[in-house]
Design a protein around this motif. Structure first.
Motif, PDB file in Angstrom:
ATOM      1  N   TRP A 227       0.858  -1.186   0.000  1.00 42.77           N
ATOM      2  CA  TRP A 227       0.000   0.000   0.000  1.00 42.77           C
ATOM      3  C   TRP A 227       0.894   1.237   0.000  1.00 42.77           C
ATOM      4  O   TRP A 227       1.648   1.452   0.949  1.00 42.77           O
ATOM      5  CB  TRP A 227      -0.907  -0.027   1.228  1.00 42.77           C
ATOM      6  N   VAL A 228       0.816   2.034  -1.058  1.00 42.65           N
ATOM      7  CA  VAL A 228       1.636   3.231  -1.164  1.00 42.65           C
ATOM      8  C   VAL A 228       0.996   4.349  -0.350  1.00 42.65           C
ATOM      9  O   VAL A 228      -0.170   4.699  -0.551  1.00 42.65           O
ATOM     10  CB  VAL A 228       1.842   3.655  -2.634  1.00 42.65           C
ATOM     11  N   LEU A 229       1.767   4.906   0.566  1.00 43.42           N
ATOM     12  CA  LEU A 229       1.281   5.971   1.442  1.00 43.42           C
ATOM     13  C   LEU A 229       1.569   7.352   0.875  1.00 43.42           C
ATOM     14  O   LEU A 229       0.776   8.284   1.039  1.00 43.42           O
ATOM     15  CB  LEU A 229       1.929   5.836   2.824  1.00 43.42           C
ATOM     16  N   GLU A 230       2.735   7.474   0.198  1.00 45.27           N
ATOM     17  CA  GLU A 230       3.147   8.773  -0.323  1.00 45.27           C
ATOM     18  C   GLU A 230       4.167   8.551  -1.431  1.00 45.27           C
ATOM     19  O   GLU A 230       5.058   7.714  -1.296  1.00 45.27           O
ATOM     20  CB  GLU A 230       3.784   9.569   0.818  1.00 45.27           C
ATOM     21  N   GLY A 231       4.035   9.277  -2.543  1.00 45.15           N
ATOM     22  CA  GLY A 231       4.979   9.158  -3.644  1.00 45.15           C
ATOM     23  C   GLY A 231       4.532   8.136  -4.668  1.00 45.15           C
ATOM     24  O   GLY A 231       3.365   7.743  -4.720  1.00 45.15           O
ATOM     25  N   VAL A 232       5.481   7.704  -5.485  1.00 48.76           N
ATOM     26  CA  VAL A 232       5.222   6.734  -6.551  1.00 48.76           C
ATOM     27  C   VAL A 232       6.198   5.572  -6.409  1.00 48.76           C
ATOM     28  O   VAL A 232       7.399   5.781  -6.197  1.00 48.76           O
ATOM     29  CB  VAL A 232       5.374   7.385  -7.945  1.00 48.76           C
ATOM     30  N   LEU A 233       5.675   4.356  -6.536  1.00 43.07           N
ATOM     31  CA  LEU A 233       6.487   3.145  -6.451  1.00 43.07           C
ATOM     32  C   LEU A 233       6.302   2.353  -7.733  1.00 43.07           C
ATOM     33  O   LEU A 233       5.172   2.082  -8.142  1.00 43.07           O
ATOM     34  CB  LEU A 233       6.056   2.287  -5.257  1.00 43.07           C
ATOM     35  N   GLU A 234       7.406   1.992  -8.352  1.00 45.66           N
ATOM     36  CA  GLU A 234       7.362   1.062  -9.477  1.00 45.66           C
ATOM     37  C   GLU A 234       7.724  -0.302  -8.906  1.00 45.66           C
ATOM     38  O   GLU A 234       8.847  -0.503  -8.431  1.00 45.66           O
ATOM     39  CB  GLU A 234       8.332   1.485 -10.579  1.00 45.66           C
ATOM     40  N   LEU A 235       6.769  -1.203  -8.910  1.00 47.56           N
ATOM     41  CA  LEU A 235       6.938  -2.527  -8.312  1.00 47.56           C
ATOM     42  C   LEU A 235       6.752  -3.584  -9.381  1.00 47.56           C
ATOM     43  O   LEU A 235       5.699  -3.646 -10.023  1.00 47.56           O
ATOM     44  CB  LEU A 235       5.926  -2.719  -7.182  1.00 47.56           C
ATOM     45  N   THR A 236       7.782  -4.388  -9.592  1.00 44.57           N
ATOM     46  CA  THR A 236       7.714  -5.473 -10.568  1.00 44.57           C
ATOM     47  C   THR A 236       7.638  -6.780  -9.798  1.00 44.57           C
ATOM     48  O   THR A 236       8.477  -7.057  -8.944  1.00 44.57           O
ATOM     49  CB  THR A 236       8.947  -5.465 -11.499  1.00 44.57           C
ATOM     50  N   VAL A 237       6.606  -7.556 -10.092  1.00 43.07           N
ATOM     51  CA  VAL A 237       6.380  -8.840  -9.434  1.00 43.07           C
ATOM     52  C   VAL A 237       6.315  -9.910 -10.519  1.00 43.07           C
ATOM     53  O   VAL A 237       5.461  -9.836 -11.413  1.00 43.07           O
ATOM     54  CB  VAL A 237       5.058  -8.835  -8.624  1.00 43.07           C
ATOM     55  N   ASP A 238       7.218 -10.877 -10.450  1.00 45.48           N
ATOM     56  CA  ASP A 238       7.237 -11.965 -11.434  1.00 45.48           C
ATOM     57  C   ASP A 238       7.175 -11.435 -12.863  1.00 45.48           C
ATOM     58  O   ASP A 238       6.370 -11.881 -13.674  1.00 45.48           O
ATOM     59  CB  ASP A 238       6.095 -12.942 -11.181  1.00 45.48           C
ATOM     60  N   ALA A 239       8.002 -10.428 -13.170  1.00 45.64           N
ATOM     61  CA  ALA A 239       8.154  -9.836 -14.505  1.00 45.64           C
ATOM     62  C   ALA A 239       6.977  -8.960 -14.949  1.00 45.64           C
ATOM     63  O   ALA A 239       6.946  -8.505 -16.071  1.00 45.64           O
ATOM     64  CB  ALA A 239       8.436 -10.912 -15.552  1.00 45.64           C
ATOM     65  N   THR A 240       6.002  -8.708 -14.084  1.00 41.07           N
ATOM     66  CA  THR A 240       4.904  -7.802 -14.410  1.00 41.07           C
ATOM     67  C   THR A 240       5.112  -6.507 -13.636  1.00 41.07           C
ATOM     68  O   THR A 240       5.147  -6.505 -12.404  1.00 41.07           O
ATOM     69  CB  THR A 240       3.536  -8.424 -14.029  1.00 41.07           C
ATOM     70  N   ALA A 241       5.233  -5.402 -14.391  1.00 37.70           N
ATOM     71  CA  ALA A 241       5.499  -4.101 -13.778  1.00 37.70           C
ATOM     72  C   ALA A 241       4.198  -3.395 -13.404  1.00 37.70           C
ATOM     73  O   ALA A 241       3.209  -3.454 -14.140  1.00 37.70           O
ATOM     74  CB  ALA A 241       6.301  -3.231 -14.736  1.00 37.70           C
ATOM     75  N   HIS A 242       4.214  -2.742 -12.243  1.00 36.18           N
ATOM     76  CA  HIS A 242       3.068  -1.976 -11.747  1.00 36.18           C
ATOM     77  C   HIS A 242       3.587  -0.617 -11.299  1.00 36.18           C
ATOM     78  O   HIS A 242       4.613  -0.531 -10.636  1.00 36.18           O
ATOM     79  CB  HIS A 242       2.414  -2.676 -10.548  1.00 36.18           C
ATOM     80  N   ARG A 243       2.843   0.421 -11.630  1.00 33.12           N
ATOM     81  CA  ARG A 243       3.169   1.771 -11.157  1.00 33.12           C
ATOM     82  C   ARG A 243       2.088   2.156 -10.158  1.00 33.12           C
ATOM     83  O   ARG A 243       0.916   2.284 -10.510  1.00 33.12           O
ATOM     84  CB  ARG A 243       3.223   2.755 -12.324  1.00 33.12           C
ATOM     85  N   LEU A 244       2.494   2.311  -8.898  1.00 35.17           N
ATOM     86  CA  LEU A 244       1.550   2.581  -7.817  1.00 35.17           C
ATOM     87  C   LEU A 244       1.744   4.002  -7.305  1.00 35.17           C
ATOM     88  O   LEU A 244       2.866   4.411  -7.021  1.00 35.17           O
ATOM     89  CB  LEU A 244       1.772   1.597  -6.669  1.00 35.17           C
ATOM     90  N   ALA A 245       0.633   4.724  -7.156  1.00 38.43           N
ATOM     91  CA  ALA A 245       0.650   6.075  -6.610  1.00 38.43           C
ATOM     92  C   ALA A 245       0.055   6.038  -5.205  1.00 38.43           C
ATOM     93  O   ALA A 245      -0.485   5.007  -4.767  1.00 38.43           O
ATOM     94  CB  ALA A 245      -0.149   7.013  -7.510  1.00 38.43           C
TER      95      ALA A 245
END
Length: 193
Positions: free
Chosen positions: A143-161
Protein backbone atom coordinates in the motif's frame (compact mmCIF):
# COMPACT_ATOMS: atom_id res chain seq x y z
CA UNK A 1 23.60 -6.35 -5.51
CA UNK A 2 25.60 -3.57 -3.88
CA UNK A 3 28.69 -3.85 -1.78
CA UNK A 4 28.35 -4.75 1.90
CA UNK A 5 28.95 -1.89 4.29
CA UNK A 6 32.15 -1.95 6.40
CA UNK A 7 31.79 -0.48 9.90
CA UNK A 8 32.26 -0.99 13.59
CA UNK A 9 29.64 -3.59 14.47
CA UNK A 10 26.64 -2.48 16.51
CA UNK A 11 24.80 -4.98 18.74
CA UNK A 12 22.14 -5.73 16.08
CA UNK A 13 24.79 -6.43 13.43
CA UNK A 14 26.61 -8.77 15.81
CA UNK A 15 23.38 -10.66 16.65
CA UNK A 16 22.48 -10.81 12.93
CA UNK A 17 25.93 -12.24 12.14
CA UNK A 18 25.54 -14.85 14.89
CA UNK A 19 22.04 -15.81 13.68
CA UNK A 20 23.15 -16.15 10.05
CA UNK A 21 26.04 -18.37 11.11
CA UNK A 22 23.67 -20.46 13.26
CA UNK A 23 21.18 -20.89 10.39
CA UNK A 24 23.97 -22.13 8.13
CA UNK A 25 25.21 -24.52 10.81
CA UNK A 26 21.68 -25.82 11.57
CA UNK A 27 21.39 -26.87 7.93
CA UNK A 28 24.82 -28.47 7.92
CA UNK A 29 25.97 -26.16 5.13
CA UNK A 30 29.55 -25.10 4.62
CA UNK A 31 30.31 -21.52 3.62
CA UNK A 32 30.87 -22.84 0.09
CA UNK A 33 27.43 -24.47 0.03
CA UNK A 34 25.67 -21.31 1.23
CA UNK A 35 27.71 -19.23 -1.23
CA UNK A 36 26.47 -21.46 -4.04
CA UNK A 37 22.83 -21.36 -2.89
CA UNK A 38 22.75 -17.59 -2.29
CA UNK A 39 25.07 -16.68 -5.19
CA UNK A 40 27.29 -14.71 -2.84
CA UNK A 41 31.05 -15.03 -2.49
CA UNK A 42 32.42 -17.22 0.28
CA UNK A 43 34.63 -14.37 1.53
CA UNK A 44 31.64 -12.02 1.83
CA UNK A 45 29.73 -14.64 3.82
CA UNK A 46 32.70 -15.24 6.08
CA UNK A 47 33.12 -11.52 6.80
CA UNK A 48 29.37 -11.18 7.35
CA UNK A 49 29.30 -14.03 9.88
CA UNK A 50 32.19 -12.38 11.76
CA UNK A 51 30.26 -9.05 11.82
CA UNK A 52 33.04 -7.34 9.87
CA UNK A 53 30.47 -6.07 7.35
CA UNK A 54 26.76 -5.31 7.43
CA UNK A 55 24.66 -6.77 4.60
CA UNK A 56 22.98 -4.63 1.97
CA UNK A 57 19.24 -5.10 1.35
CA UNK A 58 19.98 -7.17 -1.76
CA UNK A 59 22.50 -9.40 0.03
CA UNK A 60 20.16 -9.92 2.96
CA UNK A 61 17.39 -10.75 0.47
CA UNK A 62 19.54 -13.48 -1.11
CA UNK A 63 20.40 -14.96 2.28
CA UNK A 64 16.76 -14.88 3.37
CA UNK A 65 15.78 -16.70 0.17
CA UNK A 66 18.47 -19.33 0.75
CA UNK A 67 17.21 -19.87 4.31
CA UNK A 68 13.49 -19.69 3.40
CA UNK A 69 12.78 -16.72 5.68
CA UNK A 70 11.31 -13.29 5.23
CA UNK A 71 13.61 -10.41 6.05
CA UNK A 72 11.24 -9.42 8.85
CA UNK A 73 11.38 -12.85 10.41
CA UNK A 74 15.18 -12.98 10.25
CA UNK A 75 15.51 -9.52 11.79
CA UNK A 76 12.96 -10.42 14.48
CA UNK A 77 15.05 -13.49 15.36
CA UNK A 78 17.93 -11.23 16.38
CA UNK A 79 15.75 -9.04 18.56
CA UNK A 80 14.31 -9.84 21.96
CA UNK A 81 10.82 -11.36 22.13
CA UNK A 82 8.59 -8.67 20.61
CA UNK A 83 5.92 -7.17 22.87
CA UNK A 84 2.24 -7.26 21.95
CA UNK A 85 2.15 -3.45 21.70
CA UNK A 86 4.97 -1.86 19.72
CA UNK A 87 5.26 1.89 20.22
CA UNK A 88 6.52 3.92 17.25
CA UNK A 89 9.73 4.85 19.07
CA UNK A 90 10.44 1.15 19.78
CA UNK A 91 9.94 -0.20 16.24
CA UNK A 92 13.09 -1.69 14.78
CA UNK A 93 14.50 0.34 11.90
CA UNK A 94 17.03 -1.04 9.45
CA UNK A 95 18.78 1.13 6.87
CA UNK A 96 20.73 0.42 3.72
CA UNK A 97 22.12 3.91 3.05
CA UNK A 98 23.88 2.93 -0.19
CA UNK A 99 20.66 1.56 -1.70
CA UNK A 100 18.53 4.41 -0.31
CA UNK A 101 16.24 2.03 1.60
CA UNK A 102 14.82 2.35 5.11
CA UNK A 103 12.71 -0.45 6.59
CA UNK A 104 10.67 -0.23 9.79
CA UNK A 105 9.16 -3.32 11.45
CA UNK A 106 5.82 -1.76 12.43
CA UNK A 107 4.34 -5.03 13.63
CA UNK A 108 7.22 -7.49 13.86
CA UNK A 109 6.72 -11.19 13.21
CA UNK A 110 6.03 -13.44 16.14
CA UNK A 111 6.07 -17.22 16.47
CA UNK A 112 2.53 -18.52 16.12
CA UNK A 113 1.33 -15.51 14.10
CA UNK A 114 1.39 -15.48 10.30
CA UNK A 115 1.23 -11.75 9.56
CA UNK A 116 3.44 -8.72 9.95
CA UNK A 117 3.39 -5.08 8.86
CA UNK A 118 6.45 -3.36 7.43
CA UNK A 119 6.97 0.29 6.47
CA UNK A 120 9.40 0.98 3.65
CA UNK A 121 10.88 4.16 2.29
CA UNK A 122 12.96 4.55 -0.85
CA UNK A 123 14.77 7.71 -1.85
CA UNK A 124 14.41 8.95 -5.45
CA UNK A 125 16.34 6.70 -7.82
CA UNK A 126 16.52 3.80 -5.36
CA UNK A 127 16.19 0.45 -7.10
CA UNK A 128 16.21 -2.81 -5.14
CA UNK A 129 15.75 -6.21 -6.79
CA UNK A 130 15.17 -9.52 -5.05
CA UNK A 131 15.97 -12.54 -7.20
CA UNK A 132 13.81 -15.07 -5.33
CA UNK A 133 11.08 -14.90 -2.70
CA UNK A 134 12.27 -15.60 0.83
CA UNK A 135 9.34 -18.01 1.17
CA UNK A 136 7.61 -19.25 -2.03
CA UNK A 137 3.90 -18.35 -2.06
CA UNK A 138 4.37 -15.51 0.40
CA UNK A 139 1.31 -13.23 0.38
CA UNK A 140 1.98 -9.49 0.29
CA UNK A 141 -0.23 -6.41 0.18
CA UNK A 142 1.78 -3.28 -0.77
CA UNK A 143 0.00 0.00 0.00
CA UNK A 144 1.64 3.23 -1.16
CA UNK A 145 1.28 5.97 1.44
CA UNK A 146 3.15 8.77 -0.32
CA UNK A 147 4.98 9.16 -3.64
CA UNK A 148 5.22 6.73 -6.55
CA UNK A 149 6.49 3.15 -6.45
CA UNK A 150 7.36 1.06 -9.48
CA UNK A 151 6.94 -2.53 -8.31
CA UNK A 152 7.71 -5.47 -10.57
CA UNK A 153 6.38 -8.84 -9.43
CA UNK A 154 7.24 -11.96 -11.43
CA UNK A 155 8.15 -9.84 -14.51
CA UNK A 156 4.90 -7.80 -14.41
CA UNK A 157 5.50 -4.10 -13.78
CA UNK A 158 3.07 -1.98 -11.75
CA UNK A 159 3.17 1.77 -11.16
CA UNK A 160 1.55 2.58 -7.82
CA UNK A 161 0.65 6.07 -6.61
CA UNK A 162 -0.39 7.24 -3.14
CA UNK A 163 -3.40 5.24 -1.97
CA UNK A 164 -2.91 2.36 -4.44
CA UNK A 165 -2.60 -1.19 -3.09
CA UNK A 166 -1.22 -4.21 -4.93
CA UNK A 167 -1.76 -7.68 -3.49
CA UNK A 168 -0.10 -10.84 -4.72
CA UNK A 169 1.45 -14.18 -3.86
CA UNK A 170 5.15 -14.15 -4.50
CA UNK A 171 6.67 -16.99 -6.50
CA UNK A 172 9.53 -15.26 -8.33
CA UNK A 173 11.55 -12.08 -8.39
CA UNK A 174 10.52 -8.60 -7.25
CA UNK A 175 11.89 -5.14 -7.88
CA UNK A 176 11.08 -2.00 -5.88
CA UNK A 177 11.98 1.28 -7.61
CA UNK A 178 11.37 4.92 -6.72
CA UNK A 179 11.29 6.92 -9.95
CA UNK A 180 11.26 10.23 -8.03
CA UNK A 181 11.38 13.15 -7.87
CA UNK A 182 10.20 12.56 -4.27
CA UNK A 183 10.78 9.59 -1.95
CA UNK A 184 8.15 6.88 -1.76
CA UNK A 185 6.71 5.59 1.51
CA UNK A 186 4.71 2.37 1.58
CA UNK A 187 3.34 -0.25 3.92
CA UNK A 188 3.58 -3.99 3.32
CA UNK A 189 1.35 -6.56 4.96
CA UNK A 190 3.17 -9.89 4.81
CA UNK A 191 1.25 -13.12 5.40
CA UNK A 192 3.14 -16.41 5.56
CA UNK A 193 1.58 -19.32 3.64
Amino acid sequence: MGDPIEHQPDPVTVRLAERLAALRTERGWSLDELARRAEVSRSTLSRLERAEISPTAALLGRLCAAHGRTMSRLLAEVEAEPPQLVRAAEQAVWRDPDAGFTRRAVSPPHPGLRGEVVHGELRPGADIAYQDPPVPGLEQHVWVLEGVLELTVDATAHRLAAGDCLRFRLWGSTRFRCPGPDPVRYAVLVVLP
